[in-house]
Design a protein around this motif. Structure first.
Motif, PDB file in Angstrom:
ATOM      1  N   GLY A 137       0.807  -1.266   0.036  1.00  0.00           N
ATOM      2  CA  GLY A 137      -0.043  -0.042   0.065  1.00  0.00           C
ATOM      3  C   GLY A 137       0.846   1.291  -0.107  1.00  0.00           C
ATOM      4  O   GLY A 137       2.200   1.076   0.177  1.00  0.00           O
ATOM      5  N   ASP A 138       0.252   2.485  -0.232  1.00  0.00           N
ATOM      6  CA  ASP A 138       0.856   3.778  -0.302  1.00  0.00           C
ATOM      7  C   ASP A 138       2.233   3.862  -1.360  1.00  0.00           C
ATOM      8  O   ASP A 138       3.163   4.460  -1.096  1.00  0.00           O
ATOM      9  CB  ASP A 138       1.654   4.044   1.144  1.00  0.00           C
ATOM     10  N   GLU A 139       1.930   2.954  -2.319  1.00  0.00           N
ATOM     11  CA  GLU A 139       2.698   3.163  -3.462  1.00  0.00           C
ATOM     12  C   GLU A 139       2.826   4.487  -4.397  1.00  0.00           C
ATOM     13  O   GLU A 139       3.519   4.739  -5.321  1.00  0.00           O
ATOM     14  CB  GLU A 139       2.776   2.145  -4.335  1.00  0.00           C
ATOM     15  N   ASP A 195     -12.735   3.115   3.723  1.00  0.00           N
ATOM     16  CA  ASP A 195     -12.003   4.481   4.035  1.00  0.00           C
ATOM     17  C   ASP A 195     -10.910   3.887   4.801  1.00  0.00           C
ATOM     18  O   ASP A 195     -10.260   4.996   5.338  1.00  0.00           O
ATOM     19  CB  ASP A 195     -12.904   5.478   4.900  1.00  0.00           C
ATOM     20  N   ASN A 196     -10.151   2.859   4.591  1.00  0.00           N
ATOM     21  CA  ASN A 196      -8.951   2.407   5.236  1.00  0.00           C
ATOM     22  C   ASN A 196      -7.751   3.071   3.824  1.00  0.00           C
ATOM     23  O   ASN A 196      -6.571   3.350   4.764  1.00  0.00           O
ATOM     24  CB  ASN A 196      -8.750   0.982   5.307  1.00  0.00           C
ATOM     25  N   ALA A 197      -8.260   3.316   2.928  1.00  0.00           N
ATOM     26  CA  ALA A 197      -7.312   3.753   1.923  1.00  0.00           C
ATOM     27  C   ALA A 197      -7.099   5.108   1.980  1.00  0.00           C
ATOM     28  O   ALA A 197      -7.825   5.791   2.611  1.00  0.00           O
ATOM     29  CB  ALA A 197      -7.902   3.617   0.539  1.00  0.00           C
ATOM     30  N   GLU A 234      -2.276  -8.719  16.298  1.00  0.00           N
ATOM     31  CA  GLU A 234      -2.796  -7.623  15.554  1.00  0.00           C
ATOM     32  C   GLU A 234      -2.244  -7.195  14.183  1.00  0.00           C
ATOM     33  O   GLU A 234      -1.086  -7.401  14.124  1.00  0.00           O
ATOM     34  CB  GLU A 234      -2.961  -6.416  16.590  1.00  0.00           C
ATOM     35  N   ALA A 235      -3.054  -6.763  13.369  1.00  0.00           N
ATOM     36  CA  ALA A 235      -2.645  -6.511  12.091  1.00  0.00           C
ATOM     37  C   ALA A 235      -2.207  -4.593  12.111  1.00  0.00           C
ATOM     38  O   ALA A 235      -1.751  -4.324  11.147  1.00  0.00           O
ATOM     39  CB  ALA A 235      -3.458  -6.495  10.991  1.00  0.00           C
ATOM     40  N   ALA A 236      -2.563  -4.036  13.174  1.00  0.00           N
ATOM     41  CA  ALA A 236      -2.447  -2.546  13.275  1.00  0.00           C
ATOM     42  C   ALA A 236      -3.462  -2.077  12.158  1.00  0.00           C
ATOM     43  O   ALA A 236      -3.032  -1.477  11.271  1.00  0.00           O
ATOM     44  CB  ALA A 236      -1.054  -1.998  13.088  1.00  0.00           C
ATOM     45  N   THR A 237      -4.658  -2.742  12.287  1.00  0.00           N
ATOM     46  CA  THR A 237      -5.522  -1.982  11.423  1.00  0.00           C
ATOM     47  C   THR A 237      -5.710  -0.327  11.455  1.00  0.00           C
ATOM     48  O   THR A 237      -5.286   0.165  12.446  1.00  0.00           O
ATOM     49  CB  THR A 237      -6.993  -2.483  11.448  1.00  0.00           C
ATOM     50  N   THR A 238      -6.497   0.152  10.427  1.00  0.00           N
ATOM     51  CA  THR A 238      -6.631   1.600  10.528  1.00  0.00           C
ATOM     52  C   THR A 238      -7.829   1.811  11.355  1.00  0.00           C
ATOM     53  O   THR A 238      -8.217   3.028  11.481  1.00  0.00           O
ATOM     54  CB  THR A 238      -7.137   1.911   8.950  1.00  0.00           C
ATOM     55  N   GLY A 239      -8.652   0.927  11.846  1.00  0.00           N
ATOM     56  CA  GLY A 239      -9.496   1.264  12.823  1.00  0.00           C
ATOM     57  C   GLY A 239     -10.933   1.475  12.089  1.00  0.00           C
ATOM     58  O   GLY A 239     -11.751   2.165  12.763  1.00  0.00           O
ATOM     59  N   VAL A 249      -2.802  -8.600   7.130  1.00  0.00           N
ATOM     60  CA  VAL A 249      -3.331  -8.063   5.846  1.00  0.00           C
ATOM     61  C   VAL A 249      -4.790  -7.493   5.977  1.00  0.00           C
ATOM     62  O   VAL A 249      -5.168  -7.245   7.199  1.00  0.00           O
ATOM     63  CB  VAL A 249      -3.722  -9.280   5.135  1.00  0.00           C
ATOM     64  N   THR A 250      -5.097  -6.702   5.139  1.00  0.00           N
ATOM     65  CA  THR A 250      -6.504  -6.243   4.828  1.00  0.00           C
ATOM     66  C   THR A 250      -7.389  -7.320   4.403  1.00  0.00           C
ATOM     67  O   THR A 250      -6.856  -8.364   4.156  1.00  0.00           O
ATOM     68  CB  THR A 250      -6.517  -4.903   4.149  1.00  0.00           C
ATOM     69  N   SER A 251      -8.530  -6.948   4.617  1.00  0.00           N
ATOM     70  CA  SER A 251      -9.597  -8.162   4.362  1.00  0.00           C
ATOM     71  C   SER A 251     -10.198  -8.293   3.007  1.00  0.00           C
ATOM     72  O   SER A 251     -11.334  -8.783   2.806  1.00  0.00           O
ATOM     73  CB  SER A 251     -10.911  -7.979   5.258  1.00  0.00           C
ATOM     74  N   SER A 274       7.706   0.877   2.126  1.00  0.00           N
ATOM     75  CA  SER A 274       7.017   1.403   3.322  1.00  0.00           C
ATOM     76  C   SER A 274       5.952   0.528   3.774  1.00  0.00           C
ATOM     77  O   SER A 274       5.495  -0.043   3.048  1.00  0.00           O
ATOM     78  CB  SER A 274       6.605   2.845   3.108  1.00  0.00           C
ATOM     79  N   ARG A 275       5.530   0.558   5.238  1.00  0.00           N
ATOM     80  CA  ARG A 275       4.585  -0.280   5.656  1.00  0.00           C
ATOM     81  C   ARG A 275       4.104   0.217   7.006  1.00  0.00           C
ATOM     82  O   ARG A 275       4.742   0.809   7.673  1.00  0.00           O
ATOM     83  CB  ARG A 275       5.203  -1.601   5.907  1.00  0.00           C
ATOM     84  N   VAL A 276       2.725   0.280   6.704  1.00  0.00           N
ATOM     85  CA  VAL A 276       2.155   0.817   8.072  1.00  0.00           C
ATOM     86  C   VAL A 276       1.502  -0.560   8.672  1.00  0.00           C
ATOM     87  O   VAL A 276       0.218  -1.052   7.885  1.00  0.00           O
ATOM     88  CB  VAL A 276       0.758   1.830   7.808  1.00  0.00           C
ATOM     89  N   GLY A 277       1.965  -1.260   9.801  1.00  0.00           N
ATOM     90  CA  GLY A 277       1.366  -2.260  10.298  1.00  0.00           C
ATOM     91  C   GLY A 277       2.351  -3.346  10.683  1.00  0.00           C
ATOM     92  O   GLY A 277       3.523  -3.040  10.611  1.00  0.00           O
TER      93      GLY A 277
HETATM   94  P1  IMP Z   1      -7.354  -2.687   7.714  1.00  0.00           P
HETATM   95  O1  IMP Z   1      -7.335  -2.525   6.331  1.00  0.00           O
HETATM   96  O2  IMP Z   1      -7.880  -1.385   8.224  1.00  0.00           O
HETATM   97  O3  IMP Z   1      -8.197  -3.833   8.295  1.00  0.00           O
HETATM   98  O4  IMP Z   1      -5.846  -2.869   8.177  1.00  0.00           O
HETATM   99  C1  IMP Z   1      -5.416  -4.060   7.924  1.00  0.00           C
HETATM  100  C2  IMP Z   1      -4.051  -3.629   7.659  1.00  0.00           C
HETATM  101  O5  IMP Z   1      -3.764  -3.294   6.396  1.00  0.00           O
HETATM  102  C3  IMP Z   1      -3.114  -2.765   8.419  1.00  0.00           C
HETATM  103  O6  IMP Z   1      -1.584  -3.570   8.642  1.00  0.00           O
HETATM  104  C4  IMP Z   1      -3.058  -1.647   7.814  1.00  0.00           C
HETATM  105  O7  IMP Z   1      -2.318  -0.920   8.203  1.00  0.00           O
HETATM  106  C5  IMP Z   1      -3.179  -2.106   6.174  1.00  0.00           C
HETATM  107  N1  IMP Z   1      -3.707  -1.208   5.410  1.00  0.00           N
HETATM  108  C6  IMP Z   1      -4.985  -0.655   5.228  1.00  0.00           C
HETATM  109  N2  IMP Z   1      -5.289   0.053   4.326  1.00  0.00           N
HETATM  110  C7  IMP Z   1      -3.971   0.639   4.106  1.00  0.00           C
HETATM  111  C8  IMP Z   1      -3.552   1.762   3.025  1.00  0.00           C
HETATM  112  O8  IMP Z   1      -4.163   2.163   2.281  1.00  0.00           O
HETATM  113  N3  IMP Z   1      -2.348   1.735   2.746  1.00  0.00           N
HETATM  114  C9  IMP Z   1      -1.289   1.029   3.648  1.00  0.00           C
HETATM  115  N4  IMP Z   1      -1.721   0.106   4.546  1.00  0.00           N
HETATM  116  C10 IMP Z   1      -3.222  -0.382   4.643  1.00  0.00           C
END
Ligand code: IMP
Length: 467
Positions: A11-13, A36-38, A124-129, A242-244, A277-280
């Motif tokens: 993500g975030d490329e 709206d996680n993106a 935990e995946a450190a989701t965006t909540g 991962v995301t779902s 780069s990686r969030v999570g």
């Molecule tokens: P979720 O998509 O909020 O369930 O998060 C699951 C995983 O995907 C977490 O590790 C997030 O950091 C990652 N993630 C979700 N959306 C993005 C994005 O748009 N860019 C980068 N990482 C993301």
């Protein structure tokens, strides 16, 4: 025809910027997964737009579509639309009747399950909540509420009466939290029925697959805009971190309602960031240093390693310093969450995996300017796992964590006037940057379609026009 934009890493490329760069020839931009996680940042005439749900093409007067594979939080949807309207933009946005709705209880459950996983030991995946995972769970569990249901009060009520008590019991009895309006059928019914009314008034709800294939049949150009990236794909990523949903190109078929023939007859472009780069959480073999709370087992160094913003490229010594430098130069902080991103060298096995999983016909390499000034730039060319050299991602995340990268080093390139480089074309790029790009293209067996040397549309070197 279609052009599908897929994140090839985590993500975030810089996908949003590329959708925008290729946008001139586009009639419709459709998202096929995620919600709206993106976070996409688009710069237009010096103005910066940060969007999380509205497809990035919508700021350029393209028709935007949220496909059936998306999960839609109507509150975010209307907030973003209203904010764009305040800035004198009037996006034409359609939403699939088959897309699933994110409710407040999804967000709450997302948070409490992350806490529970963390207590159970770093799961935990450190989701965006944003409630993404819980909403997709309900979709697959056949208890979700779809956008079309919001326009039909009887169905909406029936769905909520079935699902909400289950969610309340889960929250109260399993996770032992107090619940309120977010778990109350009547409150949710009133609030979401009103969203349904607004969707109807604004004529936003469509049968997305039909809408898109009619447009393609009529000769229109459709951009299918993936969110997130291949390594956080629910099937092809580093499960469970991962995301779902499926950001890979297969997701474009199921999530937009188009056949693989429609998607495959077009172009599939992998977007690559020139480093990682990686969030999570989860493993990241080519990671430089780490980020507390996200990098498994990472402890921050003492004061000597914390050089932060003051460093210049020429003085970098340690991996910690390199990571801090790249993070600051590349603005590596989450668009949605503001979290500091983990940073690493480019991982070629990850890109080979992404190229195969989506069948890229071309790649775009972004953030080439961010690495400028470094003496040496490394890439993870292959891995060693159990004494064997591996060229792609292994089948399990645990094996991936055991992979030792085999690095190749490239000479760096100096910082320069990147706007002038973008104007000058490919040959205006520093020679060492071209060597780096050609190595990537050769390893993936895919041509480079564009090179990003800055955040704006004018700072992208376009080598191929996919439409
Ligand atoms: P979720 O998509 O909020 O369930 O998060 C699951 C995983 O995907 C977490 O590790 C997030 O950091 C990652 N993630 C979700 N959306 C993005 C994005 O748009 N860019 C980068 N990482 C993301």
């Amino acid at each position: 025809m279609t052009v599908t934009i897929v994140g090839s890493q985590l993500g975030d490329e810089g996908k949003g910027g590329i959708v925008d760069v290729y946008g001139d020839a586009v009639d419709i931009v459709a998202r096929y997964q995620g919600g709206d996680n993106a976070g996409h940042t688009v710069v237009e005439d010096g103005e910066e737009y940060k969007l999380s749900l509205v497809p990035s093409g919508a700021i350029r007067s393209k028709v935007g579509v949220l496909g059936n594979g998306c999960v839609v939080n109507p509150e975010t949807l209307f907030d973003e639309l209203d904010a764009l309207r305040e800035r004198d933009l009037d996006p034409d946005l359609r939403v699939a009747a088959r897309a699933h709705v994110i409710f407040p209880y999804h967000r709450i459950l997302d948070g409490i399950e992350e806490d529970a996983k963390s207590e159970e030991g770093d799961l935990e995946a450190a989701t965006t909540g944003r409630g993404i995972g819980p909403a997709y769970e309900d979709k697959v569990g056949r208890r979700g509420v779809r956008i079309g249901d919001l326009l039909d009060p009887e169905t909406l009520r029936a769905r909520l009466e079935y699902v909400v008590p289950q969610k309340r019991a889960l929250a109260e009895d399993v996770f032992e939290i107090e619940t309120g309006d977010a778990f109350d059928v009547e409150t949710l019914f009133e609030q979401y029925r009103a969203f349904g009314e607004r969707l109807r008034e604004e004529g936003m709800v469509v049968n997305a697959g039909e809408f898109l294939s009619d447009a393609i049949d009529a000769g229109q150009n459709v951009m299918l805009e993936g969110a997130q990236g291949t390594s956080i794909d629910i099937d092809h990523g580093i499960y469970p971190y991962v995301t779902s949903s499926n950001p890979t190109a297969g997701g474009a078929c199921t999530g937009a309602g188009l056949g693989p023939t429609a998607v495959g007859q077009g172009e599939i472009i992998g977007i690559v960031k020139a480093y990682l780069s990686r969030v999570g959480t989860g493993p990241l073999p080519t990671e430089l240093a780490g980020v507390e709370g996200h990098t498994p087992g990472y402890e921050p160094p003492g004061e000597s390693g914390e050089t932060g913003r003051a460093v210049t490229a020429g003085t970098l010594q340690s991996d910690e310093e390199l990571a801090n430098y790249i993070r600051e130069e590349g603005g590596e902080y989450g668009t949605v969450t503001g979290r500091a991103r983990r940073v690493g060298w480019l991982d070629i096995p990850m890109l080979r995996h992404a190229t195969r999983a989506s069948g890229f016909t071309g790649v775009v390499v972004n953030h080439v300017d961010t690495l400028a000034g470094l003496d040496e730039i490394k890439v993870g060319h292959s891995y060693t796992l159990d004494g064997e050299e591996r060229f792609s991602l292994p089948g399990t995340t645990e094996q991936w964590a055991d992979c030792e990268p085999n690095y190749r080093a490239f000479d760096g390139w100096p910082d320069q006037d990147w706007a002038a480089v973008a104007e000058g074309g490919y040959d205006a790029l520093p020679e060492n940057a071209r060597t780096y790009l050609e190595y990537i293209s050769d390893e993936l067996g895919v041509p480079i379609y564009a090179v990003g040397v800055g955040p704006g549309r004018s700072e992208t070197l376009v080598l191929e026009q996919p439409f």
